[in-house]
Motif scaffolding. Sequence first.
Motif, PDB file in Angstrom:
ATOM      1  N   LYS A 165       0.812  -1.212   0.000  1.00  0.00           N
ATOM      2  CA  LYS A 165       0.000   0.000   0.000  1.00  0.00           C
ATOM      3  C   LYS A 165       0.853   1.272   0.000  1.00  0.00           C
ATOM      4  O   LYS A 165       0.340   2.376  -0.203  1.00  0.00           O
ATOM      5  CB  LYS A 165      -0.965  -0.017   1.188  1.00  0.00           C
ATOM      6  N   LYS A 166       2.147   1.117   0.195  1.00  0.00           N
ATOM      7  CA  LYS A 166       3.073   2.253   0.111  1.00  0.00           C
ATOM      8  C   LYS A 166       3.578   2.469  -1.317  1.00  0.00           C
ATOM      9  O   LYS A 166       4.238   3.480  -1.586  1.00  0.00           O
ATOM     10  CB  LYS A 166       4.270   2.026   1.038  1.00  0.00           C
ATOM     11  N   LYS A 189       3.547   3.730  -4.730  1.00  0.00           N
ATOM     12  CA  LYS A 189       2.857   4.781  -5.489  1.00  0.00           C
ATOM     13  C   LYS A 189       3.287   4.813  -6.958  1.00  0.00           C
ATOM     14  O   LYS A 189       2.545   5.302  -7.815  1.00  0.00           O
ATOM     15  CB  LYS A 189       3.111   6.150  -4.847  1.00  0.00           C
ATOM     16  N   SER A 190       4.492   4.325  -7.241  1.00  0.00           N
ATOM     17  CA  SER A 190       4.941   4.266  -8.630  1.00  0.00           C
ATOM     18  C   SER A 190       5.914   3.110  -8.804  1.00  0.00           C
ATOM     19  O   SER A 190       6.619   2.717  -7.861  1.00  0.00           O
ATOM     20  CB  SER A 190       5.604   5.582  -9.061  1.00  0.00           C
ATOM     21  N   VAL A 250       2.079   4.826 -12.402  1.00  0.00           N
ATOM     22  CA  VAL A 250       1.794   5.619 -11.209  1.00  0.00           C
ATOM     23  C   VAL A 250       0.401   5.233 -10.739  1.00  0.00           C
ATOM     24  O   VAL A 250      -0.550   5.196 -11.528  1.00  0.00           O
ATOM     25  CB  VAL A 250       1.873   7.136 -11.494  1.00  0.00           C
ATOM     26  N   HIS A 251       0.278   4.944  -9.460  1.00  0.00           N
ATOM     27  CA  HIS A 251      -0.942   4.376  -8.894  1.00  0.00           C
ATOM     28  C   HIS A 251      -2.185   5.194  -9.252  1.00  0.00           C
ATOM     29  O   HIS A 251      -2.293   6.387  -8.939  1.00  0.00           O
ATOM     30  CB  HIS A 251      -0.797   4.280  -7.376  1.00  0.00           C
ATOM     31  N   THR A 266      -3.124   6.603 -11.754  1.00  0.00           N
ATOM     32  CA  THR A 266      -2.881   7.821 -12.529  1.00  0.00           C
ATOM     33  C   THR A 266      -2.571   7.526 -13.987  1.00  0.00           C
ATOM     34  O   THR A 266      -3.124   8.158 -14.895  1.00  0.00           O
ATOM     35  CB  THR A 266      -1.729   8.632 -11.910  1.00  0.00           C
ATOM     36  N   GLN A 307      -0.571  -1.293  -6.667  1.00  0.00           N
ATOM     37  CA  GLN A 307      -0.494  -2.007  -5.394  1.00  0.00           C
ATOM     38  C   GLN A 307      -1.039  -3.426  -5.483  1.00  0.00           C
ATOM     39  O   GLN A 307      -0.985  -4.173  -4.511  1.00  0.00           O
ATOM     40  CB  GLN A 307      -1.243  -1.200  -4.331  1.00  0.00           C
ATOM     41  N   ASN A 322       8.565   4.023  -6.258  1.00  0.00           N
ATOM     42  CA  ASN A 322       8.262   5.351  -5.719  1.00  0.00           C
ATOM     43  C   ASN A 322       9.202   6.452  -6.212  1.00  0.00           C
ATOM     44  O   ASN A 322       9.443   7.443  -5.506  1.00  0.00           O
ATOM     45  CB  ASN A 322       8.218   5.325  -4.180  1.00  0.00           C
TER      46      ASN A 322
END
Length: 240
Positions: free
Chosen positions: A42-43, A45-46, A67-68, A70, A122, A228
């Motif tokens: 869950k951390k 993001k990319s 990118v999560h 996006t 994720q 990330n």
Amino acid sequence: MKALKLAFLGAALLGTMTGFSQTADEIANKHIDAIGGKDNWKKVKSVIMDGTMSFQGIDIAVTTTSVHNTGSRQDLNIMGQANYVIMTPTAGWMYMPVQGQTNVEPMTEEMVKKGADELDTQGALVDYKEKGHSLEYLGKEDVEGTECHKLKLTLKGGKVTTYFIDPASFLLLKSTAKQEVNGQEMEMTTGYSNYQKLPEGISMPMTISVPLGPGMNADMVISKIQINKEVPAETFQPAK
């Protein structure tokens, strides 16, 4: 007496369905734990992955940038030609000069709708219920000598993927999904192997058997994964 028997039957059926649901959740949770755990995923993001694959004697350099929720972009360098596929929640584009394209082509509304659920860096199994997906346990099936657990995941947008999970390691060995190719629906199979743990605590497959068409796969070997890293917004826009 008949009503009593029907009541017992209803309770038994309900118990059976609940059991399958619990089994699906248990397997999904063990799989998530095996690849680093929900908290670590869950951390994420990319994700930027660099790799290479060879098909019919042609070497292809592949970079996938996600990118999560996006956007995602896949860049393929084929015989010196730059090709790319971009997907965002509201639009998508494809530029494949290797296939004779001379201009960037927008994706159809249906393709964008189906692709929106796949912008999840994720993993779709993480908090799948909250995301609007559904999960079903389908029993076991042999995958090259391993009796794998089968989980059927139906994404919110309608795409159905079947996961084949090793009962010993709880790692994903294979997935299948139906995809439209040249106007026909085909079942595509992806294989996963050589899992490695990254500094962020998550594990990812470094070798992926990528479906290129009906009965055609090519192994993509991942050489580098960045988690990330900052990704510019223009990454998910087609070149002017």
